[in-house]
Design an enzyme around this catalytic site. Structure first.
Site, PDB file in Angstrom:
ATOM      1  N   ASP A  11     -17.267  10.637  15.751  1.00  0.00           N
ATOM      2  CA  ASP A  11     -16.989  12.193  15.472  1.00  0.00           C
ATOM      3  C   ASP A  11     -16.534  12.802  16.900  1.00  0.00           C
ATOM      4  O   ASP A  11     -17.384  12.630  17.900  1.00  0.00           O
ATOM      5  CB  ASP A  11     -17.943  12.928  15.200  1.00  0.00           C
ATOM      6  CG  ASP A  11     -17.975  12.529  13.380  1.00  0.00           C
ATOM      7  OD1 ASP A  11     -16.915  12.058  12.774  1.00  0.00           O
ATOM      8  OD2 ASP A  11     -18.983  12.918  12.882  1.00  0.00           O
ATOM      9  N   ASP A 130     -15.248  14.813   1.946  1.00  0.00           N
ATOM     10  CA  ASP A 130     -16.433  15.469   2.433  1.00  0.00           C
ATOM     11  C   ASP A 130     -17.013  15.843   0.994  1.00  0.00           C
ATOM     12  O   ASP A 130     -16.595  16.882   0.497  1.00  0.00           O
ATOM     13  CB  ASP A 130     -16.305  16.122   3.493  1.00  0.00           C
ATOM     14  CG  ASP A 130     -16.007  15.779   4.637  1.00  0.00           C
ATOM     15  OD1 ASP A 130     -16.434  14.434   4.992  1.00  0.00           O
ATOM     16  OD2 ASP A 130     -15.233  16.110   5.603  1.00  0.00           O
TER      17      ASP A 130
END
Length: 254
Positions: A11, A130
């Site tokens: 990330d 997500d």
């Protein structure tokens, strides 16, 4: 039988690798180029690079950084974050990525999945999801975008099936409830999606020890497991995790 894949996720925020818990309280943990090279040396099967703030800021992919990461790894490399157009997909692939992950933009503009698959092939288009528990949805799970900040109102199971029907060749299924907790993947969620679609499903969110990967790759029927905290912390290496999986009877590439 196809061997199960181990994928490391980086990330990235402002050019640095970061890690949080349930998408909050992110801390800087290193240089993504150096980290990519190290995980490649450890034997990772694939690498995923997410620019976690690009979509929220309305910015495109960081092509220079993508190119530098790609120069260090000779395995499939997937990039997500800020990809909003066919030109963005093209430039990301030209910078060295083999796949692009569409998440927020896929919800806003589902035709991007269809057009991306038509131009570049289904294998290049990954649907990033997500997902968090939501008892108001038929499947018990809802879908979010913009790093979990916006609820789309979409049922996770229906969106997964629609994304595949539009041309997504793979799904990265991230449980926001489990993300960064190290308590294990959401096996029930992973199995539900894996059984409903005809493309590979990558389980994401919650890995804390090798047994968690064994469980989601077997009981959860995932084709691959995505890890981050386990290896970022230095407690495990990719190779040590694979050896544990092999002992558990999971077929992996050593």
């Amino acid at each position: 039988m196809l061997k199960k894949r181990i994928i490391v996720c980086l990330d990235v925020k402002d050019g640095r690798t970061t890690k949080g818990v349930k998408f909050l309280n992110n801390v800087d943990i290193g240089d993504p180029v150096e980290m990519a090279a190290e995980y490649y040396r450890q034997g990772v099967d694939e690498l995923v690079f997410y620019d976690i703030i690009a979509s929220a800021r309305g910015r495109g992919p960081i092509l220079d950084l993508i190119s530098r990461v790609a120069s260090q790894v000779f395995i499939p490399f997937c990039v997500g974050g800020g990809i909003t157009t066919i030109d963005d997909i093209r430039s990301t692939i030209l910078a060295g990525a083999e796949k692009v992950s569409l998440n927020s933009q896929a919800v806003k503009n589902p035709d991007l999945i269809k057009e991306g698959a038509r131009v570049f092939g289904n294998q290049c288009i990954v649907l990033g999801m997500d997902v968090r528990k939501d008892n108001t949805k038929p499947s018990g799970y809802g879908t979010t975008i913009h790093g979990g900040r916006v609820d789309t109102g979409l049922d996770a199971l229906e969106w997964a099936k629609k994304g595949v029907s539009l041309g997504a060749g793979e799904i990265v299924l991230n449980s926001m409830d489990a993300d960064g907790t190290k308590d294990g993947y959401d096996v029930e969620l992973t199995r539900m999606i894996s059984e409903a679609v005809s493309v590979p499903v990558i389980a994401s969110g919650g890995a804390g020890k090798p047994e968690h990967l064994t469980k989601v790759l077997t009981d959860g029927k995932a084709d691959a497991a995505l890890i981050a905290t386990m290896v970022h912390s230095g407690k495990y290496t990719v190779n040590s995790i694979k050896k544990d999986l092999q002992k558990d009877g999971v077929q992996v590439r050593l």
